[in-house]
Design a protein around this motif. Sequence first.
Motif, PDB file in Angstrom:
ATOM      1  N   LEU A  29       1.513  -1.972   0.757  1.00 52.76           N
ATOM      2  CA  LEU A  29       1.036  -3.165   1.457  1.00 52.76           C
ATOM      3  C   LEU A  29      -0.318  -3.610   0.906  1.00 52.76           C
ATOM      4  CD1 LEU A  29       2.019  -2.284   5.140  1.00 52.76           C
ATOM      5  CD2 LEU A  29       3.092  -4.007   3.673  1.00 52.76           C
ATOM      6  N   ALA A  32       0.060  -5.332  -2.264  1.00 58.27           N
ATOM      7  CA  ALA A  32       0.627  -6.666  -2.057  1.00 58.27           C
ATOM      8  C   ALA A  32      -0.376  -7.593  -1.377  1.00 58.27           C
ATOM      9  CB  ALA A  32       1.893  -6.568  -1.217  1.00 58.27           C
ATOM     10  N   ILE A  34      -1.778  -7.290   1.503  1.00 58.90           N
ATOM     11  CA  ILE A  34      -1.527  -7.415   2.941  1.00 58.90           C
ATOM     12  C   ILE A  34      -2.474  -6.449   3.641  1.00 58.90           C
ATOM     13  CG2 ILE A  34       0.150  -7.096   4.795  1.00 58.90           C
ATOM     14  CD1 ILE A  34       2.362  -7.687   2.705  1.00 58.90           C
ATOM     15  N   ASP A  60       1.947 -12.360   7.763  1.00 59.73           N
ATOM     16  CA  ASP A  60       2.415 -11.542   6.640  1.00 59.73           C
ATOM     17  C   ASP A  60       3.652 -10.717   6.981  1.00 59.73           C
ATOM     18  OD1 ASP A  60       0.392 -12.347   4.883  1.00 59.73           O
ATOM     19  OD2 ASP A  60      -0.983 -10.782   5.582  1.00 59.73           O
ATOM     20  N   GLN A  62       6.913 -11.200   7.175  1.00 61.01           N
ATOM     21  CA  GLN A  62       8.083 -11.229   6.286  1.00 61.01           C
ATOM     22  C   GLN A  62       7.810 -10.485   4.988  1.00 61.01           C
ATOM     23  OE1 GLN A  62       9.093 -15.406   6.029  1.00 61.01           O
ATOM     24  NE2 GLN A  62      10.530 -15.237   7.722  1.00 61.01           N
ATOM     25  N   ARG A  63       6.633 -10.691   4.429  1.00 62.50           N
ATOM     26  CA  ARG A  63       6.263  -9.976   3.195  1.00 62.50           C
ATOM     27  C   ARG A  63       6.181  -8.480   3.457  1.00 62.50           C
ATOM     28  NH1 ARG A  63       0.911 -11.987   1.885  1.00 62.50           N
ATOM     29  NH2 ARG A  63       0.980 -10.451   0.219  1.00 62.50           N
ATOM     30  N   ALA A  64       5.598  -8.105   4.594  1.00 61.13           N
ATOM     31  CA  ALA A  64       5.467  -6.688   4.938  1.00 61.13           C
ATOM     32  C   ALA A  64       6.839  -6.050   5.136  1.00 61.13           C
ATOM     33  CB  ALA A  64       4.612  -6.529   6.191  1.00 61.13           C
ATOM     34  N   LYS A  66       9.598  -6.953   3.761  1.00 60.73           N
ATOM     35  CA  LYS A  66      10.211  -6.835   2.436  1.00 60.73           C
ATOM     36  C   LYS A  66       9.705  -5.576   1.737  1.00 60.73           C
ATOM     37  CE  LYS A  66      10.897  -9.259  -1.904  1.00 60.73           C
ATOM     38  NZ  LYS A  66      10.553 -10.376  -2.756  1.00 60.73           N
ATOM     39  N   VAL A  67       8.399  -5.326   1.826  1.00 65.89           N
ATOM     40  CA  VAL A  67       7.820  -4.122   1.222  1.00 65.89           C
ATOM     41  C   VAL A  67       8.427  -2.874   1.864  1.00 65.89           C
ATOM     42  CG1 VAL A  67       5.688  -2.767   1.013  1.00 65.89           C
ATOM     43  CG2 VAL A  67       5.654  -5.221   0.519  1.00 65.89           C
ATOM     44  N   GLU A  70      11.977  -2.322   0.657  1.00 68.39           N
ATOM     45  CA  GLU A  70      11.977  -1.883  -0.743  1.00 68.39           C
ATOM     46  C   GLU A  70      11.611  -0.406  -0.869  1.00 68.39           C
ATOM     47  OE1 GLU A  70       9.341  -4.622  -2.688  1.00 68.39           O
ATOM     48  OE2 GLU A  70      10.861  -6.194  -2.817  1.00 68.39           O
TER      49      GLU A  70
END
Length: 106
Positions: A29, A32, A34, A60, A62-64, A66-67, A70
Motif C-alpha cells: 500500500l 502504491a 496509499i 483509495d 478501490q486501489r487498496a 486491488k492491492v 493481488e
Amino acid sequence: MIKRAEGNSGVLIYETDDSEFADSVIDALTQASIHCYRTGGALPGGSSFTICIYIRNGGDIQRANKVLVELGAAADTPGRVSQKFILLTVFIGALIFALVIAELAK
C-alpha cells in the motif's frame, strides 16, 4: 466491508492474524502511495490476536482492495440468495398464510 475506525481518521480495509501478510500489505500500500497504518497484535495472556489494516483516505478504497487481492487476500464479495430459494420462501409463506386464513374461516 468498510468500517470507520473509532477515534481514528482511517477506514478499516482488512483484518488478519498473519503478521507477515499484514507487513506485506502495508509495504504494498505504501509503494502504491496509499497512506495506511495497522493496529493490533498479540494480546496479553498469549491469546490470539488480530491485526487491523486501515487506509487514511476512503477515496483509495478501490486501489487498496486491488492491492489486497493481488497479494492473495480473500475478496469481500456480497452473498447472493438464489432465485429458487426466494420463490420457495414466498410459496411456503403463501401456503402458511392460506392455511391460517382457512383455519380462521371455520
